[in-house]
Design an enzyme around this catalytic site. Sequence first.
Site, short mmCIF file in Angstrom:
data_model
loop_
_atom_site.label_atom_id
_atom_site.label_comp_id
_atom_site.label_asym_id
_atom_site.label_seq_id
_atom_site.Cartn_x
_atom_site.Cartn_y
_atom_site.Cartn_z
N ASP A 68 43.75 75.49 -1.45
CA ASP A 68 42.55 75.86 -0.72
C ASP A 68 42.26 77.35 -0.90
O ASP A 68 43.08 78.20 -0.55
CB ASP A 68 42.78 75.53 0.76
CG ASP A 68 41.56 75.84 1.59
OD1 ASP A 68 40.52 75.24 1.31
OD2 ASP A 68 41.65 76.69 2.50
N THR A 101 34.89 76.89 -0.25
CA THR A 101 35.40 78.26 -0.20
C THR A 101 35.79 78.78 -1.58
O THR A 101 35.53 79.93 -1.90
CB THR A 101 36.61 78.34 0.73
OG1 THR A 101 37.55 77.35 0.33
CG2 THR A 101 36.21 78.10 2.16
N THR A 102 36.40 77.91 -2.39
CA THR A 102 36.79 78.35 -3.74
C THR A 102 35.54 78.56 -4.59
O THR A 102 35.42 79.56 -5.30
CB THR A 102 37.70 77.30 -4.40
OG1 THR A 102 38.69 76.92 -3.46
CG2 THR A 102 38.36 77.85 -5.63
N ASP A 394 38.66 70.16 6.06
CA ASP A 394 37.52 70.24 5.14
C ASP A 394 36.70 68.95 5.19
O ASP A 394 35.47 69.00 5.25
CB ASP A 394 38.01 70.45 3.69
CG ASP A 394 38.43 71.90 3.42
OD1 ASP A 394 38.45 72.70 4.37
OD2 ASP A 394 38.73 72.22 2.26
P1 ADP Z 1 36.04 74.23 -2.86
O1 ADP Z 1 37.01 75.07 -2.11
O2 ADP Z 1 34.96 75.05 -3.47
O3 ADP Z 1 35.55 73.07 -2.09
P2 ADP Z 1 37.46 72.29 -4.46
O4 ADP Z 1 38.78 72.51 -5.10
O5 ADP Z 1 37.41 71.37 -3.30
O6 ADP Z 1 36.87 73.70 -4.11
O7 ADP Z 1 36.49 71.76 -5.60
C1 ADP Z 1 35.17 71.43 -5.34
C2 ADP Z 1 34.44 71.11 -6.64
O8 ADP Z 1 35.04 69.99 -7.30
C3 ADP Z 1 33.01 70.72 -6.36
O9 ADP Z 1 32.17 71.33 -7.31
C4 ADP Z 1 33.03 69.22 -6.53
O10 ADP Z 1 31.78 68.69 -6.89
C5 ADP Z 1 34.03 69.06 -7.64
N1 ADP Z 1 34.61 67.70 -7.71
C6 ADP Z 1 35.29 67.06 -6.75
N2 ADP Z 1 35.68 65.82 -7.19
C7 ADP Z 1 35.25 65.71 -8.47
C8 ADP Z 1 35.36 64.68 -9.46
N3 ADP Z 1 35.97 63.52 -9.22
N4 ADP Z 1 34.79 64.91 -10.67
C9 ADP Z 1 34.17 66.07 -10.91
N5 ADP Z 1 34.05 67.08 -10.02
C10 ADP Z 1 34.58 66.91 -8.81
MG MG Z 2 36.57 71.43 -1.38
#
Ligand code: ADP
Ligand code: MG
Length: 545
Positions: A68, A101-102, A394
């Site tokens: 996270d 957040t990322t 989240d």
């Molecule tokens: P954040 O802290 O920004 O939420 P995450 O590690 O949760 O970071 O990643 C979020 C990103 O991953 C988003 O852009 C989301 O659309 C993408 N994402 C999540 N699942 C998938 C998937 N199965 N295939 C492609 N992209 C994905």
């Molecule tokens: Mg996320």
Amino acid sequence: MSVIPANLGGVPVLLLKEGSQRTTGKDALRNNLSAAIAIAEAVKPTLGPRGRDKMLVDSLGDITVTNDGATILKEMDVQNPAAKLMVQASRTVDDEVGDGTTSAVVLAGALLEQASNLIEKDIHPTLIASGFQHAAEIADKVIDSISKQADDDLILQAALTSIGNKVEGDAKRKLAKIAVDSVSQIKEERDGKIIIDQDLIQITKKQGMGLLDTELVYGVVLDKEVVHPAMPKVIRDAKIAIIDASLEIEKTQIDAEIRIADPSQMKAYLDEEENMLKEMVDKIHASGANVVICQKGIDDVAQHFLAKLNILAVRRAKRSDMEKLAKATGGNIVTSLEDLSPSDLGHAELVEERKIGDDKMVFVEGCANPKAVSILLRGGLERAVDEAERVLKDALSVVADLYRSKAIVPGGGAAEAEIAKTLRAEAAKIGGREQLVVEAFADAIEAIPRTLAENAGLDSVDVITELRAVHEKPDGVNMGVSMDGTEPVDMFKLGVVEPALVKRQVIRAATEAASVIVRIDDVIMSARSKAPSTPKGGPSEGSND
Ligand code: ADP
Ligand code: MG
């Protein structure tokens, strides 16, 4: 004190404390950009479903394993002021929407890399900031135009997307379902507005068993045991007195009044104390209560009387739990036993003490339409339970966001690709130097699909080329990065969707952070004060702003 003579009629003005550091102009900017970009580089590898975990060890040796972004930055103890602004951006996103957040930090970093190139081309930071702002407004409109109305199924998909691969398989589906069920249970409608207070979802973590054993309790779980062994451990059709008053006698009150001269007086005194406690218990009994949850203490003698009446009691419950208990059971917190009436009692189908792991906990469950619920989170390792809690929070936020505003957009970099396409088209119409800035924003926002591809081990150049091509087609809007190959896929079909609110907030926070950082051209860091500072009334420090 260093004295910098300012030209104020020859009077020297104290500007900076000794040991202060000052950097100005391009140096300041360059330092800030590299520090902020370094922050983005640090969290990049964790983005998306193929992102890797980081292990953080703090100065006391405590370990956190997480994926996270906000948590990583919190633990990193960032000192550089520009880097701190990046951390701030991710916190803002966390507070406002709870996910993304990322992404916010990755985007801000990409914007600053672009800004750095633009500065090399002699574009003024003020123009960069205003151009970024303009681009963010265009992005907002794109989000509007590509949003769909979320139904229950899409809300569940969004919860699953938010969990990503941080939890796998059946447990992932279970957590997503619990997130949806708990938010939909506690949400209330007031004046046509949906109100969701996430504090009314209690998360209790207990190590032991597995994540799949996590359960949603339609009520409250108290991390306490029943106070007396002779009390019942199970009460069905519970009528609960929720008391914020002590069931004890304040010793000092009596000590002040009583002088004991002989043993008979002593007995009378003790009898009197017992009578007072008995009266308290009788009042509770008279209200019809068969369960007492008390925020304060319960005297041994009172416990004994309660047990004789088959009343289950818990003492020293947390204030926050008391409030949830009232919300869940429909009862009122009573601060004086005099005021306790049957209408104050809360109701639950079952109150039961259960052994969870090594501890005993009291479950208050089966509440009719409770406005507070509990999630009992289980998991093998302590760190796994902690990470599961972050993931669950989240997901809860994402579901809450979607109940507030049903707008939903495709994930996997699809929304970002569509925004980039529109920005490039709009930039051409703007012309001049601002065109370059808006195009730079378009390149920056592609950092999201690019990073998702990189983290999945894909060739990011191929992926971005394919993505741009498919977004030029009329039905390419929802196409995003597949984790399994360079060929883009429809994210709605894949079930990878996110709240429009999150996307908007990510772009807003990243743009703001980048704009602030790029405009800074003077950094004054005062020395860490060790010795006591100048006493009040001493020479005052001037400031030049
Ligand atoms: P954040 O802290 O920004 O939420 P995450 O590690 O949760 O970071 O990643 C979020 C990103 O991953 C988003 O852009 C989301 O659309 C993408 N994402 C999540 N699942 C998938 C998937 N199965 N295939 C492609 N992209 C994905
Ligand atoms: Mg996320």
